[in-house]
Design a protein around this motif. Structure first.
Motif, short mmCIF file in Angstrom:
data_model
loop_
_atom_site.label_atom_id
_atom_site.label_comp_id
_atom_site.label_asym_id
_atom_site.label_seq_id
_atom_site.Cartn_x
_atom_site.Cartn_y
_atom_site.Cartn_z
N UNK A 22 27.75 -6.95 -11.33
CA UNK A 22 29.24 -6.81 -11.33
C UNK A 22 29.51 -5.67 -10.32
N UNK A 23 28.63 -5.14 -9.50
CA UNK A 23 29.02 -4.15 -8.33
C UNK A 23 28.46 -2.80 -8.81
N UNK A 24 28.41 -2.26 -10.01
CA UNK A 24 28.10 -1.09 -10.46
C UNK A 24 26.59 -0.52 -9.51
N UNK A 25 26.61 0.78 -9.13
CA UNK A 25 25.28 1.05 -8.35
C UNK A 25 24.45 1.45 -9.35
N UNK A 26 24.78 1.89 -10.57
CA UNK A 26 23.72 2.38 -11.57
C UNK A 26 24.21 2.19 -12.75
N UNK A 77 27.48 3.48 -22.41
CA UNK A 77 27.04 2.90 -21.31
C UNK A 77 27.67 3.64 -19.93
N UNK A 78 26.99 4.37 -19.47
CA UNK A 78 27.71 5.01 -18.28
C UNK A 78 27.22 4.28 -16.88
N UNK A 79 28.35 4.13 -16.06
CA UNK A 79 27.89 3.46 -14.85
C UNK A 79 28.58 4.35 -13.69
N UNK A 80 27.86 4.06 -12.43
CA UNK A 80 28.59 4.83 -11.50
C UNK A 80 28.47 3.72 -10.55
N UNK A 81 29.65 3.87 -9.44
CA UNK A 81 29.92 3.08 -8.33
C UNK A 81 30.17 4.13 -6.98
N UNK A 82 29.33 3.69 -5.83
CA UNK A 82 29.45 4.40 -4.64
C UNK A 82 30.61 4.12 -4.07
N UNK A 155 21.98 9.22 -14.82
CA UNK A 155 22.59 8.96 -13.67
C UNK A 155 22.60 10.13 -12.51
N UNK A 156 22.41 11.35 -12.95
CA UNK A 156 22.28 12.34 -12.32
C UNK A 156 22.39 13.81 -12.95
N UNK A 157 22.48 14.97 -12.15
CA UNK A 157 22.88 16.10 -12.98
C UNK A 157 23.93 16.58 -12.83
N UNK A 158 24.67 17.51 -13.38
CA UNK A 158 25.76 18.06 -13.33
C UNK A 158 25.66 19.40 -12.62
N UNK A 168 19.10 10.52 -5.50
CA UNK A 168 18.74 9.28 -4.26
C UNK A 168 20.33 8.84 -3.83
N UNK A 169 21.22 9.28 -4.32
CA UNK A 169 22.62 8.89 -3.79
C UNK A 169 23.78 10.12 -3.67
N UNK A 170 23.40 11.37 -3.66
CA UNK A 170 24.39 12.37 -3.59
C UNK A 170 25.36 12.40 -4.77
N UNK A 171 26.51 12.61 -4.34
CA UNK A 171 27.76 12.62 -5.40
C UNK A 171 28.89 11.68 -4.87
N UNK A 172 28.93 11.04 -3.93
CA UNK A 172 30.00 10.17 -3.60
C UNK A 172 30.30 8.96 -4.46
#
Length: 381
Positions: A22-26, A77-82, A155-158, A168-172
């Motif tokens: 569906x296009x989510x980066x992670x 379920x958490x998702x991120x999208x660049x 998905x990352x850390x605060x 691997x993907x920064x914060x954008x």
């Protein structure tokens, strides 16, 4: 007929696969226990760091209690999208004081609807595989601590600026959540890799990061230019520079963003030339033009008055120009009281810069005259 048992390990793997389709980066999964964050949330609210965002206080500790938000929730379920655009003109625009700086996330189409639609599609895919499921998608639309949840989901850390950072993907990237009432396999919480770095704290123009991981929204440029609907306190106006919608400084300085991934969504690409546009061009828009040009954009939600207020401040911070003064002066008679106050401030700033410019020119002229006289004097004089 007996319903076959659901293999939740397999379903968890499929959810991550569907999410990427569906296009989510992670995609990551966590439980709902955020009790360790309740004390910090309470302290933040008691310090009034939420400013005029009353909804923050209104929901209180519910933000750390997803089960109270949606009864029966077992997992998130958490998702991120660049969203980082190609050829991002960060430094160039910030240095070009007659141009407008707009936070990179707001240059394209509003991400809320796009991500919520995709999360709903993900929920339907799960439901087709597992009929007895209730789900609710959220994208900045619920009183929920999305970053700690995303951290628990791996998905990352605060970071110290309170944003999520991925190794691997920064914060954008944008975040979204799908609350479900089925027992999925959870991911491992991400390890914090900020170390001793305090670059984001040091670079903040208004010193809004009052201590690591704590942001006083009342000082934050994003809050001042987006959330605040009243007059911007004068102490912060010169510090805003040419930022008319949001601020990216804490992300720009973050060393982890050298690993940032470019966004693949066309909807997130800059529209209306907003990544390279002059302040005077934007200030010339009337309300109808503003509404037309920002259709489908997150910018529209601040309204025309805040838009004009922000641009007026930026024009006050720009280098002196007769065109700037003329544009500000022309807008003043019909401006509403709140906007008029900022226009008057901007005119005063431009006047001070003009006076300083004249003074500097006079000093330079005087210096040249003195040098000229000295050259014409006899050596033994």
């Amino acid at each position: 007929m007996t319903t076959p048992a659901i293999n939740y390990q397999y379903l968890t793997e499929k959810i991550k696969f569907w999410g990427q389709e569906l296009g989510f980066s992670q995609v990551g999964i966590s439980d709902v226990d955020l009790s360790e964050h309740e004390a910090a949330l309470t302290s933040w609210l008691e310090n009034n760091y939420h400013g005029n965002m009353d909804y923050m206080a209104r929901h209180g500790l519910m933000r750390a209690r997803a089960k109270e938000l949606v009864e029966g929730t077992l997992n998130v379920i958490s998702v991120r999208m660049d969203y980082l655009p190609t050829d991002a003109k960060f430094a160039r625009i910030l240095k070009n004081r007659d141009h407008a700086y707009i936070s990179r996330y707001a240059l394209g189409r509003d991400y809320h609807k796009l991500m919520r639609k995709r999360l709903k599609q993900l929920g339907e895919k799960i439901k087709a595989h597992c009929e007895n499921i209730n789900y609710r998608p959220f994208v900045d639309s619920a009183p929920i601590l999305e970053r700690p949840l995303a951290e628990k989901a791996g998905l990352g850390w605060v970071g110290k600026h309170s944003l999520l950072i991925n190794k691997q993907a920064g914060s954008w990237f944008f975040l979204g959540e799908l609350l479900v009432d089925i027992p999925l396999i959870t991911d491992t919480k991400a390890e914090n890799n900020c170390g001793t770095c305090v670059a984001c704290i040091k670079i903040c123009p208004t010193q809004a990061i009052v201590e690591p991981y704590v942001v006083d929204a009342r000082r934050c440029i994003s809050y001042l230019t987006i959330e605040l609907r009243e007059a911007i306190p004068e102490e912060f106006r010169p510090l805003i520079g040419n930022r008319i919608y949001g601020c990216d400084d804490c992300q720009l300085i973050c060393p982890w963003n050298k690993f940032a991934k470019l966004g693949s969504e066309d909807d997130f690409k800059p529209r209306q030339n907003l990544d390279n546009i002059e302040l005077l061009t934007l200030f010339a828009w009337d309300e109808a033009t503003f509404l037309n040009k920002t259709e489908g954009s997150p910018i529209r939600r601040i309204g025309f008055q805040s838009w004009q207020r922000n641009i007026a401040v930026a024009l006050g911070n720009a280098d002196f120009s007769e065109n700037n003064v003329s544009a500000l002066t022309a807008k003043l008679p019909k401006a509403e009281a709140m906007v008029a106050e900022h226009i008057e401030w901007a005119i005063a700033q431009q006047t001070l810069k003009q006076q300083a410019l004249v003074k500097d020119q006079n000093l330079r002229l005087t210096a040249r005259l003195i040098r000229s006289v000295e050259k014409g004097m006899p050596r033994d004089a």
